[in-house]
Design a protein around this motif. Structure first.
Motif, mmCIF file in Angstrom:
data_model
loop_
_atom_site.group_PDB
_atom_site.id
_atom_site.type_symbol
_atom_site.label_atom_id
_atom_site.label_comp_id
_atom_site.label_asym_id
_atom_site.label_seq_id
_atom_site.Cartn_x
_atom_site.Cartn_y
_atom_site.Cartn_z
ATOM 1 N N ALA A 125 0.810 -1.215 0.000
ATOM 2 C CA ALA A 125 0.000 0.000 0.000
ATOM 3 C C ALA A 125 0.844 1.267 0.000
ATOM 4 O O ALA A 125 1.877 1.347 0.662
ATOM 5 N N GLY A 126 0.392 2.233 -0.786
ATOM 6 C CA GLY A 126 1.062 3.527 -0.860
ATOM 7 C C GLY A 126 2.273 3.539 -1.772
ATOM 8 O O GLY A 126 3.019 4.516 -1.789
ATOM 9 N N HIS A 127 2.469 2.480 -2.534
ATOM 10 C CA HIS A 127 3.639 2.370 -3.407
ATOM 11 C C HIS A 127 3.249 1.838 -4.780
ATOM 12 O O HIS A 127 2.243 1.152 -4.927
ATOM 13 N N CYS A 128 4.096 2.119 -5.742
ATOM 14 C CA CYS A 128 4.014 1.489 -7.052
ATOM 15 C C CYS A 128 5.170 0.509 -7.157
ATOM 16 O O CYS A 128 6.238 0.730 -6.585
ATOM 17 N N TRP A 129 4.951 -0.567 -7.887
ATOM 18 C CA TRP A 129 5.908 -1.658 -8.057
ATOM 19 C C TRP A 129 6.002 -1.932 -9.555
ATOM 20 O O TRP A 129 4.985 -2.080 -10.216
ATOM 21 N N LYS A 130 7.218 -2.023 -10.066
ATOM 22 C CA LYS A 130 7.375 -2.153 -11.516
ATOM 23 C C LYS A 130 8.351 -3.271 -11.852
ATOM 24 O O LYS A 130 9.376 -3.433 -11.196
ATOM 25 N N ASP A 185 5.306 -3.982 -16.453
ATOM 26 C CA ASP A 185 4.060 -4.060 -15.700
ATOM 27 C C ASP A 185 4.253 -3.246 -14.431
ATOM 28 O O ASP A 185 5.215 -3.469 -13.688
ATOM 29 N N GLU A 186 3.371 -2.288 -14.209
ATOM 30 C CA GLU A 186 3.446 -1.441 -13.013
ATOM 31 C C GLU A 186 2.154 -1.574 -12.228
ATOM 32 O O GLU A 186 1.064 -1.416 -12.785
ATOM 33 N N HIS A 187 2.290 -1.887 -10.941
ATOM 34 C CA HIS A 187 1.146 -2.010 -10.031
ATOM 35 C C HIS A 187 1.253 -0.916 -8.980
ATOM 36 O O HIS A 187 2.297 -0.779 -8.336
ATOM 37 N N CYS A 188 0.189 -0.161 -8.800
ATOM 38 C CA CYS A 188 0.136 0.884 -7.769
ATOM 39 C C CYS A 188 -0.998 0.534 -6.806
ATOM 40 O O CYS A 188 -2.143 0.322 -7.227
ATOM 41 N N LEU A 231 10.062 -10.025 -11.404
ATOM 42 C CA LEU A 231 10.445 -9.341 -10.184
ATOM 43 C C LEU A 231 9.956 -7.900 -10.281
ATOM 44 O O LEU A 231 10.329 -7.180 -11.205
ATOM 45 N N LEU A 232 9.111 -7.508 -9.347
ATOM 46 C CA LEU A 232 8.595 -6.145 -9.313
ATOM 47 C C LEU A 232 9.256 -5.416 -8.154
ATOM 48 O O LEU A 232 9.232 -5.896 -7.012
ATOM 49 N N ARG A 233 9.835 -4.277 -8.458
ATOM 50 C CA ARG A 233 10.563 -3.478 -7.448
ATOM 51 C C ARG A 233 9.791 -2.243 -7.070
ATOM 52 O O ARG A 233 9.156 -1.615 -7.923
ATOM 53 N N LYS A 234 9.914 -1.879 -5.794
ATOM 54 C CA LYS A 234 9.251 -0.678 -5.293
ATOM 55 C C LYS A 234 9.838 0.547 -6.013
ATOM 56 O O LYS A 234 11.048 0.680 -6.126
ATOM 57 N N GLN A 235 8.970 1.392 -6.493
ATOM 58 C CA GLN A 235 9.380 2.599 -7.215
ATOM 59 C C GLN A 235 9.477 3.794 -6.266
ATOM 60 O O GLN A 235 8.826 3.888 -5.307
#
Length: 160
Positions: A30-35, A45-48, A156-160
């Motif tokens: 929560a409160g972050h985007c992950w890409k 792929d970006e998830h917010c 692998l999705l990293r916090k942006q």
């Protein structure tokens, strides 16, 4: 004017409301985007994620981008289904497809048991597992094709 501080305090408390107990395993999102990049590096792929309704729901807005193609956009709403006693979700994407499923915390992250993606009158069974790590998570999606589970992708999705 005397009521303004009370309103501001109420708004601040609502913004910091604790999530529903069942959703706490997802709180790190929560409160972050992950890409992340799909295998081959030609799509991202970006998830917010953001809390909704005083922590009773978590929204995941995701966008798949590929050069020269329109964005693929989807929204997932996670919530606690008190009748079933588990976290459930509804996913809808911009081409009209949708799915409903559940999420269960595991020792290594989050499990999304088998469910069905429905689009164009057809169903595709799928499942996923997210392995969590500090500032990242690995998503592994599988589809059921020709009587067996096949890996659709690992990312692998990293916090942006």
């Amino acid at each position: 004017m005397r009521f303004l501080p009370v309103l501001l305090l109420s708004a601040a408390a609502a913004a910091q409301a604790a999530p529903n107990e069942a959703l706490k395993p997802m709180a790190f999102l929560a409160g972050h985007c992950w890409k992340g990049e799909f295998p081959g590096g030609k799509q991202t792929d970006e998830h917010c994620f953001q809390w909704l309704l005083d922590g009773h729901a978590l929204r995941d807005t995701h966008t798949v981008r590929a050069p020269g193609k329109p964005d693929y956009v989807g929204e997932t709403l996670y919530y606690y289904d008190s009748a079933a006693g588990q976290v459930a979700y509804l996913y809808v994407e911009n081409s009209g497809g949708h799915s409903r499923g559940t999420m269960k915390p595991s020792d290594t992250g989050l499990d999304f048991p088998e469910t069905r993606f429905i689009a164009g009158g057809k169903e595709l069974p799928y499942r996923a597992h997210w392995t969590t790590a500090p500032d990242a998570y690995e998503a592994v999606n599988e589809m059921y094709l020709k009587d067996k589970w096949v890996t659709q992708f690992k990312m692998l999705l990293r916090k942006q």
